[in-house]
Design a protein around this motif. Structure first.
Motif, PDB file in Angstrom:
ATOM      1  N   UNK A 316       0.800  -1.222   0.000  1.00  0.00           N
ATOM      2  CA  UNK A 316       0.000   0.000   0.000  1.00  0.00           C
ATOM      3  C   UNK A 316       0.827   1.263   0.000  1.00  0.00           C
ATOM      4  N   UNK A 317       2.148   1.156   0.137  1.00  0.00           N
ATOM      5  CA  UNK A 317       3.030   2.324   0.112  1.00  0.00           C
ATOM      6  C   UNK A 317       3.439   2.628  -1.329  1.00  0.00           C
ATOM      7  N   UNK A 318       3.334   3.882  -1.723  1.00  0.00           N
ATOM      8  CA  UNK A 318       3.758   4.283  -3.059  1.00  0.00           C
ATOM      9  C   UNK A 318       5.280   4.313  -3.131  1.00  0.00           C
ATOM     10  N   UNK A 319       5.799   4.420  -4.353  1.00  0.00           N
ATOM     11  CA  UNK A 319       7.244   4.488  -4.544  1.00  0.00           C
ATOM     12  C   UNK A 319       7.824   5.692  -3.807  1.00  0.00           C
ATOM     13  N   UNK A 320       7.163   6.838  -3.925  1.00  0.00           N
ATOM     14  CA  UNK A 320       7.647   8.061  -3.280  1.00  0.00           C
ATOM     15  C   UNK A 320       7.654   7.928  -1.759  1.00  0.00           C
ATOM     16  N   UNK A 321       6.673   7.221  -1.219  1.00  0.00           N
ATOM     17  CA  UNK A 321       6.600   7.045   0.235  1.00  0.00           C
ATOM     18  C   UNK A 321       7.666   6.084   0.746  1.00  0.00           C
ATOM     19  N   UNK A 322       8.102   5.149  -0.098  1.00  0.00           N
ATOM     20  CA  UNK A 322       9.040   4.122   0.360  1.00  0.00           C
ATOM     21  C   UNK A 322      10.499   4.541   0.217  1.00  0.00           C
ATOM     22  N   UNK A 323      10.837   5.162  -0.919  1.00  0.00           N
ATOM     23  CA  UNK A 323      12.241   5.492  -1.181  1.00  0.00           C
ATOM     24  C   UNK A 323      12.745   6.511  -0.163  1.00  0.00           C
ATOM     25  N   UNK A 324      13.935   6.223   0.348  1.00  0.00           N
ATOM     26  CA  UNK A 324      14.551   7.109   1.334  1.00  0.00           C
ATOM     27  C   UNK A 324      14.225   6.755   2.773  1.00  0.00           C
ATOM     28  N   UNK A 325      13.298   5.810   2.969  1.00  0.00           N
ATOM     29  CA  UNK A 325      12.920   5.403   4.320  1.00  0.00           C
ATOM     30  C   UNK A 325      13.714   4.152   4.707  1.00  0.00           C
ATOM     31  N   UNK A 326      14.026   3.974   5.992  1.00  0.00           N
ATOM     32  CA  UNK A 326      14.719   2.751   6.421  1.00  0.00           C
ATOM     33  C   UNK A 326      13.791   1.550   6.347  1.00  0.00           C
ATOM     34  N   UNK A 327      14.329   0.424   5.928  1.00  0.00           N
ATOM     35  CA  UNK A 327      13.529  -0.795   5.839  1.00  0.00           C
ATOM     36  C   UNK A 327      13.274  -1.350   7.236  1.00  0.00           C
ATOM     37  N   UNK A 328      12.047  -1.789   7.500  1.00  0.00           N
ATOM     38  CA  UNK A 328      11.694  -2.300   8.826  1.00  0.00           C
ATOM     39  C   UNK A 328      12.401  -3.605   9.151  1.00  0.00           C
ATOM     40  N   UNK A 329      12.832  -4.332   8.141  1.00  0.00           N
ATOM     41  CA  UNK A 329      13.425  -5.623   8.395  1.00  0.00           C
ATOM     42  C   UNK A 329      14.728  -5.498   9.164  1.00  0.00           C
ATOM     43  N   UNK A 330      15.365  -4.323   9.117  1.00  0.00           N
ATOM     44  CA  UNK A 330      16.614  -4.137   9.850  1.00  0.00           C
ATOM     45  C   UNK A 330      16.435  -3.255  11.078  1.00  0.00           C
ATOM     46  N   UNK A 331      15.192  -3.019  11.478  1.00  0.00           N
ATOM     47  CA  UNK A 331      14.920  -2.244  12.681  1.00  0.00           C
ATOM     48  C   UNK A 331      15.240  -3.111  13.897  1.00  0.00           C
ATOM     49  N   UNK A 332      16.212  -2.706  14.686  1.00  0.00           N
ATOM     50  CA  UNK A 332      16.653  -3.511  15.826  1.00  0.00           C
ATOM     51  C   UNK A 332      16.061  -3.010  17.136  1.00  0.00           C
ATOM     52  N   UNK A 333      14.921  -2.348  17.065  1.00  0.00           N
ATOM     53  CA  UNK A 333      14.241  -1.887  18.272  1.00  0.00           C
ATOM     54  C   UNK A 333      12.833  -2.462  18.285  1.00  0.00           C
ATOM     55  N   UNK A 334      12.187  -2.405  19.419  1.00  0.00           N
ATOM     56  CA  UNK A 334      10.803  -2.826  19.519  1.00  0.00           C
ATOM     57  C   UNK A 334      10.651  -4.326  19.635  1.00  0.00           C
ATOM     58  N   UNK A 335       9.461  -4.827  19.300  1.00  0.00           N
ATOM     59  CA  UNK A 335       9.116  -6.219  19.527  1.00  0.00           C
ATOM     60  C   UNK A 335       9.899  -7.177  18.619  1.00  0.00           C
ATOM     61  N   UNK A 336      10.284  -6.702  17.449  1.00  0.00           N
ATOM     62  CA  UNK A 336      10.956  -7.598  16.499  1.00  0.00           C
ATOM     63  C   UNK A 336      12.466  -7.477  16.574  1.00  0.00           C
TER      64      UNK A 336
END
Length: 574
Positions: A316-336
């Motif tokens: 559901x995220x557009x190209x403009x919304x995704x590019x430049x943002x950090x990928x959640x798969x490498x987020x080392x904080x929170x529940x995951x």
């Protein structure tokens, strides 16, 4: 041997002899061969295409040129031996595994440099043989050696790449007409330049060949480039032989033609590699854009640099919304945090990770995804990018859940089946062993069900079983486990058991529920039940023993008169 086989065997040597004869025909007076002497290139081509079986016939054909010059048989044999050795050596240098593309390094080393040095050595030895046999053919000394060297090498530069890339000849058929006409115009320009060199005695005008050969290399490919290069050498040879082409015989003119041929060959190889790379890039781009799997590319710091349309469709995220943002798969904080740290560690050690994960769409909806991540390294071995390919696992996950439910559910009653009960019983015993609590297992078998089934049919019997199953379910707590083993046998698992009085009360409630009349198809039906009870850990130490104990107690209840409840040894009738 068929005529076609003979033709296939003899045609290459005949073409080679024709090339030898042409070199003799266009040779100026007092010279061994013309500047246009493609015989070596033709021979190497034949051996590369047809194999080493051509060598004996080509060796015999190598005698033609020296014999046309009237050289003695000994000198002719020596020259033929040198020519054959040159063919074999260049063939060995240029041969490569089938399907391997012609690279710049291979072309520079195996088609230009090493064959050029080898041809220089052969030209020197040929000068020695000619000097011993016939002084008139080497009147210009080292310049004759230069022309011998250049004549053979020009043929190699033009023809060997065609043998190494036979698909280029096939592709010639699909060359656009305008490009073929342009190639003809370039060929006419080449002839005009060669004629101008002779007319105005300006050898320097040969440098005008460079832009024409560069065009043919970059736009026309191997076949037309080879044709234009050979046309230039042929035109120069014709002018030298039948006109006044002293300017074209100078060392500078010969070297200029060789440089033009080498440059055009390397550009043709580079252009072919570039076109192949561009084609692969276009194909990769089409796959990237059209694949149904989402693709996300990040830099080494896990910042998104590119996503495909499927990524936007799934998340559901557009190209403009995704590019430049950090990928959640490498987020080392929170529940995951722990999960992502494991992924990142495996990427650092093995370079890839794949598995099932849970992601969130733009609207907040969670969905299961099958994700594969690969690390991309640069020339120095450092991670430059991460590529993640994922698919929405929702439909497949739902099917898996449905299959799991089918595998653990009794199709007739909707209760758990033997497999589900075995798993639940094993897990309950393991939990009770840790907590020190007791379990109870009820084995319930209907009394009087077989006569009903025989008299009214299996359909009525099945309906009765469904009603009994629903009554049993309604008489128990939600967390109690009930399963149908098959036929008219049911098992009930109760945990947190306090005493036998509680179990006896539950058993009586179940007997009463079963004994209530059932009206099916305007017929009143009534069955009863016998229940055997076994407890863990008193009666058994594992699931299988506990089931056998409950089954034994049930048969004790039937022997006691049916409609009874019996505990496993010692037997107690309630």
């Amino acid at each position: 041997m068929k005529a076609s086989a003979w033709l296939a065997l003899l045609l290459p040597p005949l073409v080679y002899c024709l090339a030898q004869w042409l070199g003799w025909l266009l040779a100026p007076a007092g010279q061994y061969q013309a500047l246009f002497a493609p015989a070596t290139g033709v021979a190497v081509w034949m051996v590369l295409v047809r194999g080493r079986r051509m060598l004996p016939l080509l060796a015999a054909g190598s005698l033609l040129l020296p014999l046309l010059h009237g050289l003695p048989w000994l000198a002719a044999g020596g020259l033929a031996l040198l020519q054959t050795g040159q063919i074999m050596a260049i063939h060995r240098l240029a041969k490569r595994p089938h399907g391997m593309p012609l690279t710049l390094r291979f072309a520079a080393l195996r088609v230009v440099l090493l064959p050029g040095l080898l041809s220089m050595l052969v030209a020197g030895l040929m000068m020695l043989v000619l000097g011993l046999a016939e002084h008139d053919l080497i009147s210009d000394g080292w310049q004759d050696g230069l022309r011998l060297w250049a004549g053979g090498l020009l043929g190699v530069l033009a023809l060997v790449p065609l043998a190494l890339s036979p698909s280029s000849l096939t592709a010639l058929r699909s060359t656009p007409v305008l490009r073929l006409l342009a190639a003809l115009a370039v060929g006419a320009g080449v002839v005009a330049i060669i004629y101008a060199c002779t007319l105005f005695e300006l050898a320097e005008a040969q440098f005008l060949l460079f832009p024409l050969l560069i065009w043919s290399a970059l736009r026309a490919g191997y076949p037309l480039n080879a044709g234009i290069l050979l046309l230039a050498a042929l035109a120069a040879s014709v002018v030298i032989r039948f006109g006044s082409g002293e300017a074209l015989q100078s060392p500078a003119a010969v070297l200029a033609l060789l440089c033009a041929g080498t440059s055009s060959l390397m550009l043709a190889v580079y252009n072919r590699l570039l076109q192949r790379a561009l084609k692969a890039q276009r194909m990769a781009a089409q796959v990237f854009e059209s694949t149904h799997e989402g693709i996300v590319i990040t830099d080494a710091d896990a910042v998104i640099v590119s996503v495909n349309p499927a990524f936007s469709r799934i998340t559901g995220y557009s190209v403009a919304e995704a590019i430049g943002k950090p990928s959640r798969i490498f987020d080392t904080a929170g529940k995951v945090r722990e999960f992502n740290q494991t992924v990142h560690k495996q990427l650092q050690t093995t370079g890839m990770w794949q598995g099932e994960t849970l992601d969130r769409r733009r609207n907040g909806e969670l969905y299961p995804a099958w994700l594969s991540i690969s690390a991309v390294h640069d020339d120095k071995g450092r991670v430059s990018n991460y590529v993640g390919v994922f698919s929405d696992y929702s439909d497949r996950k739902q099917v898996e859940v449905q299959l799991q439910a089918l595998a653990h559910t009794d199709a007739l009653t909707g209760l758990s089946n033997r497999v589900a009960m075995t798993e639940a019983l094993t897990a309950a015993i393991a939990a009770a062993r840790s907590s020190g609590e007791q379990l109870a297992l009820f084995f319930l078998d209907l009394d009087g069900f077989k006569p009903v089934n025989d008299r009214h049919g299996h359909d009525v019997g099945d309906e009765l079983l469904r009603v009994i199953a629903q009554r049993l379910r309604s008489s128990l707590k939600d967390d109690d486990v009930i399963a149908r083993l098959g036929g008219d046998e049911f098992i009930i698992l109760l945990d947190h058991v306090r005493d036998t009085d509680e179990l006896a009360a539950i058993a009586q409630r179940l007997l009463a529920a079963v004994a209530q009349p059932v009206t099916l198809h305007e017929t009143a039906l009534q069955v009863g039940a016998s229940i055997g009870i076994a407890c863990y850990p008193r009666d058994a130490a594992d699931a299988q023993q506990l089931l056998k104990a409950a089954d034994s107690a049930m048969y004790q209840a039937k022997d006691a008169g049916k409609g009874q409840v019996c505990f496993h040894a010692p037997s107690v009738a309630v």
